[in-house]
Design an enzyme around this catalytic site. Sequence first.
Site, mmCIF file in Angstrom:
data_model
loop_
_atom_site.group_PDB
_atom_site.id
_atom_site.type_symbol
_atom_site.label_atom_id
_atom_site.label_comp_id
_atom_site.label_asym_id
_atom_site.label_seq_id
_atom_site.Cartn_x
_atom_site.Cartn_y
_atom_site.Cartn_z
ATOM 1 N N ARG A 1 0.854 -1.198 0.000
ATOM 2 C CA ARG A 1 0.000 0.000 0.000
ATOM 3 C C ARG A 1 0.887 1.245 0.000
ATOM 4 O O ARG A 1 0.567 2.256 -0.620
ATOM 5 C CB ARG A 1 -0.957 0.005 1.207
ATOM 6 C CG ARG A 1 -1.721 1.310 1.315
ATOM 7 C CD ARG A 1 -2.952 1.294 2.226
ATOM 8 N NE ARG A 1 -2.900 0.371 3.338
ATOM 9 C CZ ARG A 1 -2.153 0.527 4.442
ATOM 10 N NH1 ARG A 1 -1.395 1.600 4.591
ATOM 11 N NH2 ARG A 1 -2.157 -0.386 5.384
ATOM 12 N N TYR B 1 -16.435 16.693 -15.584
ATOM 13 C CA TYR B 1 -16.833 15.282 -15.637
ATOM 14 C C TYR B 1 -17.940 15.017 -14.607
ATOM 15 O O TYR B 1 -17.829 15.465 -13.446
ATOM 16 C CB TYR B 1 -15.588 14.438 -15.331
ATOM 17 C CG TYR B 1 -15.849 12.957 -15.259
ATOM 18 C CD1 TYR B 1 -16.183 12.230 -16.396
ATOM 19 C CD2 TYR B 1 -15.756 12.280 -14.049
ATOM 20 C CE1 TYR B 1 -16.416 10.881 -16.319
ATOM 21 C CE2 TYR B 1 -15.982 10.921 -13.966
ATOM 22 C CZ TYR B 1 -16.319 10.227 -15.105
ATOM 23 O OH TYR B 1 -16.552 8.886 -15.034
ATOM 24 N N ASP C 1 -7.509 18.929 -14.405
ATOM 25 C CA ASP C 1 -7.776 17.568 -14.865
ATOM 26 C C ASP C 1 -7.400 17.525 -16.340
ATOM 27 O O ASP C 1 -8.104 18.094 -17.187
ATOM 28 C CB ASP C 1 -9.252 17.234 -14.631
ATOM 29 C CG ASP C 1 -9.602 15.800 -15.037
ATOM 30 O OD1 ASP C 1 -8.939 15.262 -15.947
ATOM 31 O OD2 ASP C 1 -10.548 15.241 -14.455
ATOM 32 N N LYS D 1 -8.287 6.534 -19.381
ATOM 33 C CA LYS D 1 -8.601 7.079 -20.697
ATOM 34 C C LYS D 1 -7.353 7.024 -21.596
ATOM 35 O O LYS D 1 -6.829 5.971 -21.825
ATOM 36 C CB LYS D 1 -9.168 8.483 -20.531
ATOM 37 C CG LYS D 1 -10.235 8.597 -19.408
ATOM 38 C CD LYS D 1 -11.495 7.794 -19.641
ATOM 39 C CE LYS D 1 -12.404 7.709 -18.418
ATOM 40 N NZ LYS D 1 -12.728 8.979 -17.763
HETATM 41 C C1 LIG Z 1 -13.215 9.370 -16.471
HETATM 42 C C2 LIG Z 1 -12.864 10.686 -15.951
HETATM 43 C C3 LIG Z 1 -12.643 10.891 -14.577
HETATM 44 C C4 LIG Z 1 -12.837 9.801 -13.551
HETATM 45 O O1 LIG Z 1 -11.909 8.786 -13.705
HETATM 46 P P1 LIG Z 1 -12.183 7.242 -13.339
HETATM 47 O O2 LIG Z 1 -10.916 6.585 -13.723
HETATM 48 O O3 LIG Z 1 -13.365 6.806 -14.124
HETATM 49 O O4 LIG Z 1 -12.461 7.205 -11.864
HETATM 50 C C5 LIG Z 1 -12.261 12.155 -14.170
HETATM 51 N N1 LIG Z 1 -12.099 13.168 -15.043
HETATM 52 C C6 LIG Z 1 -12.317 13.012 -16.356
HETATM 53 C C7 LIG Z 1 -12.123 14.171 -17.269
HETATM 54 C C8 LIG Z 1 -12.700 11.775 -16.860
HETATM 55 O O5 LIG Z 1 -12.932 11.639 -18.175
#
Ligand SMILES: *Cc1c(COP(=O)(O)O)cnc(C)c1O
Length: 368
Positions: A51, A103, A172, A197
């Site tokens: 962890r 998001y 982000d 992604k």
């Molecule tokens: C998918 C996404 C998230 C969340 O991520 P997860 O891996 O699904 O928890 C946050 N910000 C953006 C822009 C995203 O496309």
Amino acid sequence: MSADKSQGLSTRAIHAGQAPEAVTGAVMTPVFQTSTYAQPHPGAWAWEYSRTHNPTRTALQDCIAALEGGTRGLSFSSGLAAIDTLLRTLSPGDRVICGDDVYGGTYRLFTKVCARFGVHFDFVDLSRPEVVIPAGTKLVWCESPTNPLLKTTDLAAVAAKARAAGAMLVVDNTFATPIYQRPLELGATAVVHSTTKYLNGHSDVVGGVIVTSDDALAEQLAFLQNAVGAVPGPWDCFLTLRGLKTLAVRMQRHTDNATAIAAWLSARPDVAKVRFPGFSGMVSFDLRGDLDAAVRFVKATRIFTLAESLGGVESLIELPAIMTHASVPPEIRAELGIADGLIRLSCGIEDLADLKADLERAFAAALG
Ligand SMILES: *Cc1c(COP(=O)(O)O)cnc(C)c1O
């Protein structure tokens, strides 16, 4: 390993944090599938517990930190776990200014979870040049391009306003990736990604990361990563490292396909408005017609798979109003301009002619 900024991004993606393994010289970072490590003396250890540290995870963290031009990366079991961990640096009473079409899961985390712990959120359009960051704000949360409307923000300008207000700017960077945008170089304090992604890019791992060059914040985040424990397993880290190696070539192809598809859509009378920021693989458009027509459209494609998520090698299609943004209240969706007929494409890296033929089929099914 810290970032060698003289190296290009393709080189960093393949080599940063990934020197041949010390014992065997294995060129690929091994999957250190272990929860614990032998200690030569009680309390004397290089590695203690997975962890806290795991060598496969360290390689991934160092690689993404190098790509973003930061000094420290911290990986998590999902993008939302990364975002949640960052929010845990705040205290009750702290104020956050957040972009207004973030998001859907981020919006839900902020309004339904973090708000219960006394953090205040104001949602504003950060892409507007006249946007004001009030003094005393602790955190500015920005996505650029936004999701699903793909609005872009002048990050350097927002970073300067955040700094003047005494706030840290967190970006982000999931949609742009460090290939097209490196927010730390523009003045952001930290960058987060859903590595689910583009960074992993193969739709087979859920993960997240935070990168910063702020030592004090990095220490606090490393403490929280261990104290809260939302860490990824070594196998997921290995797969994400493997995906990262082709990031630069994948992003070029995503951009080429999305550029061509956005231009092709713009020329069609059955499309009201196309949104494409000019890079990466996301394209959103308003289909002329009602919700039923949009539903027929997204059910008719065969290569574009009807699914949430984005950023993988395969093309995806979705309806934000009833899928990714269903948790955003309808009146707020209407205010933002997320219409029922808004269709979001994640353009993959297949052959362009096949993608166009697939969309042509969907237009015929929806409106023909
Ligand atoms: C998918 C996404 C998230 C969340 O991520 P997860 O891996 O699904 O928890 C946050 N910000 C953006 C822009 C995203 O496309």
